[in-house]
Each structure stands twice: as C-alpha cells, then as structure tokens.
Design an enzyme around this catalytic site. Sequence first.
Site, PDB file in Angstrom:
ATOM      1  CB  SER A  15      -0.938  -0.005   1.216  1.00 13.73           C
ATOM      2  OG  SER A  15      -0.166  -0.133   2.393  1.00 13.73           O
ATOM      3  CB  SER A  16       2.904   3.119   1.413  1.00 10.08           C
ATOM      4  OG  SER A  16       3.467   2.357   2.453  1.00 10.08           O
ATOM      5  NE  ARG A  38      -1.547  -2.799   8.791  1.00  8.81           N
ATOM      6  CZ  ARG A  38      -0.875  -2.149   9.709  1.00  8.81           C
ATOM      7  NH1 ARG A  38      -1.053  -2.422  10.979  1.00  8.81           N
ATOM      8  NH2 ARG A  38      -0.006  -1.213   9.380  1.00  8.81           N
ATOM      9  CG  ASP A  63      -2.692  -7.458  10.569  1.00  2.00           C
ATOM     10  OD1 ASP A  63      -1.475  -7.734  10.519  1.00  2.00           O
ATOM     11  OD2 ASP A  63      -3.215  -6.892  11.536  1.00  2.00           O
ATOM     12  CG  ASN A  90       7.877  -4.401   0.890  1.00  2.00           C
ATOM     13  OD1 ASN A  90       8.986  -3.859   0.920  1.00  2.00           O
ATOM     14  ND2 ASN A  90       6.740  -3.721   1.024  1.00  2.00           N
ATOM     15  CE1 TYR A 156      13.292  -2.352   9.790  1.00  2.00           C
ATOM     16  CE2 TYR A 156      15.572  -1.606   9.669  1.00  2.00           C
ATOM     17  CZ  TYR A 156      14.365  -1.884   9.052  1.00  2.00           C
ATOM     18  OH  TYR A 156      14.236  -1.712   7.687  1.00  2.00           O
ATOM     19  CE  LYS A 160      13.657  -5.170   7.597  1.00  2.00           C
ATOM     20  NZ  LYS A 160      12.622  -5.705   6.698  1.00  2.00           N
TER      21      LYS A 160
HETATM   22  N1  LIG Z   1      12.770   2.789   3.152  1.00  2.00           N
HETATM   23  C1  LIG Z   1      13.998   2.380   3.482  1.00  2.00           C
HETATM   24  O1  LIG Z   1      14.944   3.150   3.585  1.00  2.00           O
HETATM   25  C2  LIG Z   1      14.235   0.924   3.715  1.00  2.00           C
HETATM   26  C3  LIG Z   1      15.555   0.479   3.755  1.00  2.00           C
HETATM   27  C4  LIG Z   1      15.812  -0.863   3.963  1.00  2.00           C
HETATM   28  C5  LIG Z   1      14.766  -1.749   4.126  1.00  2.00           C
HETATM   29  N2  LIG Z   1      13.482  -1.281   4.092  1.00  2.00           N
HETATM   30  C6  LIG Z   1      12.411  -2.287   4.260  1.00  2.00           C
HETATM   31  O2  LIG Z   1      11.536  -2.192   3.156  1.00  2.00           O
HETATM   32  C7  LIG Z   1      10.231  -2.616   3.544  1.00  2.00           C
HETATM   33  C8  LIG Z   1       9.202  -1.571   3.120  1.00  2.00           C
HETATM   34  O3  LIG Z   1       9.508  -0.359   3.790  1.00  2.00           O
HETATM   35  P1  LIG Z   1       9.006   1.062   3.264  1.00  2.00           P
HETATM   36  O4  LIG Z   1      10.142   2.003   3.423  1.00  2.00           O
HETATM   37  O5  LIG Z   1       8.364   0.941   1.930  1.00  2.00           O
HETATM   38  O6  LIG Z   1       7.932   1.404   4.386  1.00  2.00           O
HETATM   39  P2  LIG Z   1       6.436   1.952   4.326  1.00  2.00           P
HETATM   40  O7  LIG Z   1       6.283   2.943   3.228  1.00  2.00           O
HETATM   41  O8  LIG Z   1       6.117   2.362   5.719  1.00  2.00           O
HETATM   42  O9  LIG Z   1       5.612   0.666   3.957  1.00  2.00           O
HETATM   43  C9  LIG Z   1       5.407  -0.387   4.866  1.00  2.00           C
HETATM   44  C10 LIG Z   1       4.326  -1.279   4.308  1.00  2.00           C
HETATM   45  O10 LIG Z   1       4.124  -2.351   5.219  1.00  2.00           O
HETATM   46  C11 LIG Z   1       2.733  -2.534   5.385  1.00  2.00           C
HETATM   47  N3  LIG Z   1       2.425  -3.108   6.676  1.00  2.00           N
HETATM   48  C12 LIG Z   1       2.770  -2.673   7.897  1.00  2.00           C
HETATM   49  N4  LIG Z   1       2.234  -3.465   8.837  1.00  2.00           N
HETATM   50  C13 LIG Z   1       1.529  -4.432   8.185  1.00  2.00           C
HETATM   51  C14 LIG Z   1       0.738  -5.534   8.597  1.00  2.00           C
HETATM   52  N5  LIG Z   1       0.564  -5.829   9.891  1.00  2.00           N
HETATM   53  N6  LIG Z   1       0.152  -6.304   7.648  1.00  2.00           N
HETATM   54  C15 LIG Z   1       0.322  -6.021   6.345  1.00  2.00           C
HETATM   55  N7  LIG Z   1       1.067  -4.998   5.894  1.00  2.00           N
HETATM   56  C16 LIG Z   1       1.651  -4.211   6.809  1.00  2.00           C
HETATM   57  C17 LIG Z   1       2.135  -1.134   5.251  1.00  2.00           C
HETATM   58  O11 LIG Z   1       0.796  -1.239   4.783  1.00  2.00           O
HETATM   59  P3  LIG Z   1      -0.533  -1.062   5.656  1.00  2.00           P
HETATM   60  O12 LIG Z   1      -0.245  -0.017   6.690  1.00  2.00           O
HETATM   61  O13 LIG Z   1      -1.556  -0.645   4.643  1.00  2.00           O
HETATM   62  O14 LIG Z   1      -0.821  -2.418   6.205  1.00  2.00           O
HETATM   63  C18 LIG Z   1       2.998  -0.555   4.148  1.00  2.00           C
HETATM   64  O15 LIG Z   1       2.472  -0.870   2.884  1.00  2.00           O
HETATM   65  C19 LIG Z   1      10.291  -2.868   5.047  1.00  2.00           C
HETATM   66  O16 LIG Z   1      10.481  -4.247   5.282  1.00  2.00           O
HETATM   67  C20 LIG Z   1      11.524  -2.088   5.477  1.00  2.00           C
HETATM   68  O17 LIG Z   1      12.111  -2.614   6.641  1.00  2.00           O
HETATM   69  C21 LIG Z   1      13.188   0.014   3.883  1.00  2.00           C
END
Ligand SMILES: NC(=O)c1ccc[n+]([C@@H]2O[C@H](COP(=O)([O-])OP(=O)(O)OC[C@H]3O[C@@H](n4cnc5c(N)ncnc54)[C@H](OP(=O)(O)O)[C@@H]3O)[C@@H](O)[C@H]2O)c1
Length: 250
Positions: A15-16, A38, A63, A90, A156, A160
């Site tokens: 979703s994002s 969600r 979820d 993800n 965290y 990872k």
């Molecule tokens: N951005 C970075 O710099 C970065 C770097 C390294 C790794 N990552 C990893 O990349 C992944 C995505 O991160 P992002 O930066 O894209 O974060 P984000 O924009 O906050 O997206 C997180 C996503 O996870 C979903 N989510 C959270 N809780 C959930 C649940 N209980 N059930 C289903 N979906 C759930 C959220 O959707 P809903 O709220 O709609 O459920 C949202 O779509 C994560 O694993 C993060 O650790 C990110």
Amino acid sequence: MTINENKTVLVTGASSGLGSQFCRALSKDGYKVVAAARRLEKLRELCADINKHGGEAVPLELDVTDFESYSLAIDAAEAQVGMVHCLVNNAGSSISKKATEMTVKDFDFIMDLNLKAPYFLSTELARRWIANGVKGRIVNVGSVSDRKAMPGHTVYGTSKAAIARLSQQLAREWVNQGINVNTLAPGYIKTDLNEKYFDSPAGLDVINKLMPRKRIGTSEVLDKAIVYLCSPDQEYLTGQTLALEDGQTL
Ligand SMILES: NC(=O)c1ccc[n+]([C@@H]2O[C@H](COP(=O)([O-])OP(=O)(O)OC[C@H]3O[C@@H](n4cnc5c(N)ncnc54)[C@H](OP(=O)(O)O)[C@@H]3O)[C@@H](O)[C@H]2O)c1
C-alpha cells in the site's frame, strides 16, 4: 507488456513505499500482481493505476500478523488470478527506541511483522508449490541494518539479520524443489517510513555527512533487482543477500 500466466506475484506491504513500486515494476515485467496490505483503499488506488496502464493487479486486504488468516487469504487471491508463483515479503517496520527502553510488546511487534510473518507466509506458499511442482520464488526484503548497527534500531537490525539467515535456511530446505529464496537488502530509500525525517534539517544533515554520495534513492532504484530476483528464469541464485545501498555502508 504481455501478462504471463506463469508469473503471478504476491507482494506484502504493497500500500505504500517500496511495496507499491515493486508491484509497478513487476507488473511492467509481465506479472499478474496481488497487492496485499491492511489499507484496502490505498491498494485499490494502486491496482486501478496498474490496470489502467495495461497490467493486471488485484488488492488483497491482509494483516500479515494475523498468521492464521494466510490460507484463506491466498485461496481468495488465487481464485481471482490463478496460482501465485512468487512471494515478496516486504511488509516491515521499526520502532525507534533505545535498547533499554524497548518493551516486550515493542519487540514482539517488530519481530512478528519483520520475521514471523515472512516465515509463515513463505511456508504457506511453499507447501502449495511443493504439492504442485511449482518452482516458486521468494524475495525477503531485508536491510543493510543487517550489518550496520544503528542506535535506536537494535531490534529492527536484529530482525533484518535474521531474515537474511531465514532466506539461507529456507533456500537450503527447498533447494531440490527448485524454489529460490533470496534477500534484497536496500540502503536508505526515501519512503513513507522515513520521508519526514529525511526532509528535516537533521535528516538532510545525515544525508550530507554520512551518505558517501550525499543522496538517498527513491524506490525505483530497486526495480531491476526485484525483477531479477523474482524471475522464474533466475535459476542459480538462492540463499543470498543482494545489498543495494549506494555505498552507504562502505
Ligand atoms: N525505506 C527504506 O529506507 C528501507 C531500507 C531498507 C529496508 N526497508 C524495508 O523495506 C520494507 C518496506 O519499507 P518502506 O520504506 O516501503 O515502508 P512503508 O512505506 O512504511 O511501507 C510499509 C508497508 O508495510 C505494510 N504493513 C505494515 N504493517 C503491516 C501488517 N501488519 N500487515 C500487512 N502490511 C503491513 C504497510 O501497509 P498497511 O499499513 O496498509 O498495512 C505498508 O504498505 C520494510 O520491510 C523495510 O524494513 C526500507
């Protein structure tokens, strides 16, 4: 783009942020996409946009911490798009607190989302693949926090590192079933997770002082990597971590 019957992917956290962009990139590569999270309204918007551009995407309200719901949810998705051949774990998050302030509830929140959910979703799909002779693909989204210790993100970073190890273990378990499991470990990418911080004076300071190229990427920088790791033609890489981090940990 031609949609390929043998390329159907389920992306969690769609979703994002990175998850939405993974859906777009994989759709452009011919995948039917099941976009799971969600926030159903956000998923509907994403799928409408993908479908408008000639792709095929369906939303799945899920979820991932509702571990008992996977079987029915995947059945519902497969009733719409056919068998899922690829899983991108993800969905993930962090709670930023000093290690001494982290509660048991905080710890479980991070581990349930970042580690337990990928484990049980992977095994749910692998059971189906093994029963049907499908050479599935799993990509676990890790982070360079698996090797770079950051104050405030001890749990965290641990989750990872554990998911990178989980990919190795599952890859070994299923190596003779043709199922490949790999980790994509991004460096900092600007998304909803951290956008506010990186746009703040403190965040800009970090970019200028600590990022060797004085920049952080947007989610499109991972397009080629996710397509490669998901590909059914990618037969030889399994149990590995691909770190796309722009030199941030060097
Ligand atoms: N951005 C970075 O710099 C970065 C770097 C390294 C790794 N990552 C990893 O990349 C992944 C995505 O991160 P992002 O930066 O894209 O974060 P984000 O924009 O906050 O997206 C997180 C996503 O996870 C979903 N989510 C959270 N809780 C959930 C649940 N209980 N059930 C289903 N979906 C759930 C959220 O959707 P809903 O709220 O709609 O459920 C949202 O779509 C994560 O694993 C993060 O650790 C990110």
